[in-house]
Design an enzyme around this catalytic site. Sequence first.
Site, PDB file in Angstrom:
ATOM      1  N   TYR A 136      86.506  35.291 -82.011  1.00  0.00           N
ATOM      2  CA  TYR A 136      88.092  35.151 -81.863  1.00  0.00           C
ATOM      3  C   TYR A 136      88.846  35.875 -83.233  1.00  0.00           C
ATOM      4  CZ  TYR A 136      92.580  32.544 -81.213  1.00  0.00           C
ATOM      5  OH  TYR A 136      93.874  32.111 -80.890  1.00  0.00           O
ATOM      6  N   LYS A 164      87.598  37.774 -78.041  1.00  0.00           N
ATOM      7  CA  LYS A 164      88.722  37.467 -77.619  1.00  0.00           C
ATOM      8  C   LYS A 164      90.011  38.052 -78.537  1.00  0.00           C
ATOM      9  CE  LYS A 164      92.254  33.360 -77.570  1.00  0.00           C
ATOM     10  NZ  LYS A 164      92.233  32.022 -77.881  1.00  0.00           N
ATOM     11  N   ILE A 206      91.561  34.271 -71.825  1.00  0.00           N
ATOM     12  CA  ILE A 206      91.624  33.077 -72.650  1.00  0.00           C
ATOM     13  C   ILE A 206      93.142  32.570 -72.801  1.00  0.00           C
ATOM     14  CG2 ILE A 206      91.141  31.610 -74.489  1.00  0.00           C
ATOM     15  CD1 ILE A 206      88.544  32.591 -73.239  1.00  0.00           C
TER      16      ILE A 206
END
Length: 298
Positions: A136, A164, A206
């Site tokens: 992330y 992400k 996401i």
Amino acid sequence: MQVNWTGVFPAVATQMFEDGFIDYDMTATQIEALIDAGVDGLVMLGSVGENTALEMDEKIAVLKLAVDLTKGRIPVLSGVAETTTAAAIKYAQKCEDLGANGLMLLPGMIYTADTRENLEHFRAVAAKTSLPIMIYNNPGAYRVDIKPEEFNQLADVKNLVAIKESSGDPRRITDIYNACGDRFVLFCGMDDLVMETQVLGAVGWISGFTDAFPKESVGLWKLLSEGKYTEALAIYRWFAPVLHMDVHAKLVQYIKLAQAMTGVGKEYVRAPRLTLVGEERETITKIIQKAIDTRPSV
């Protein structure tokens, strides 16, 4: 089950009572609503899930609830956001024991690591679990920016499989691809860049506001993935004023207020976060209500 790294993976909110204790029943209701809407996976205990505000036993209880409730219908990922690498390893291993299907790994919290330290953090956690991991990258929130060429330095770590991307710069999708080829699966991590990044090669999303508008989010992604950009653009333009709130420091409060207004959750958060009041509440409520009043058919 194996994670099919495509589609809509909502960052699931951890539902609370007004006193800040976890409402497990409402969390379960929310998960079922997301599954019914057709999401492709769940990310529990990310930023929207208030990971850093929860105790370890609470995180374990929330993740266990999600794993038990889904019963393998869709994959369940857990955010890993600890202050030390050792704690992240310990939690990642607990996730594996509980039956999670993958992890979303953040840099170490509080301390702002340099590149060498940050990459070693990812390597160390990945080495101690067999679960597939999504990295992330959110420099705006966590002060650590993983550059495209730095991802390439992790290409040899087999279970680091996805990214992400939440830098806020859609050009990063192209830059990561140019630096790493197709080594990593790329996900949009900011709601108000979903169309731009999908066009550039992101194969998943996401999403925070899927929690409040699950059918619309799934419908938007379906149109994008089918290349029906004219229809998708109409929904995206309707959705954009709401999606812009996903990149605000109070995204958790905004998402949870939207959930309360759409009937799929409660607005309560855990301190130091507080529910919205005054002019800010009025402004955000108007934006959400307009979206509700003008909901498109999907």
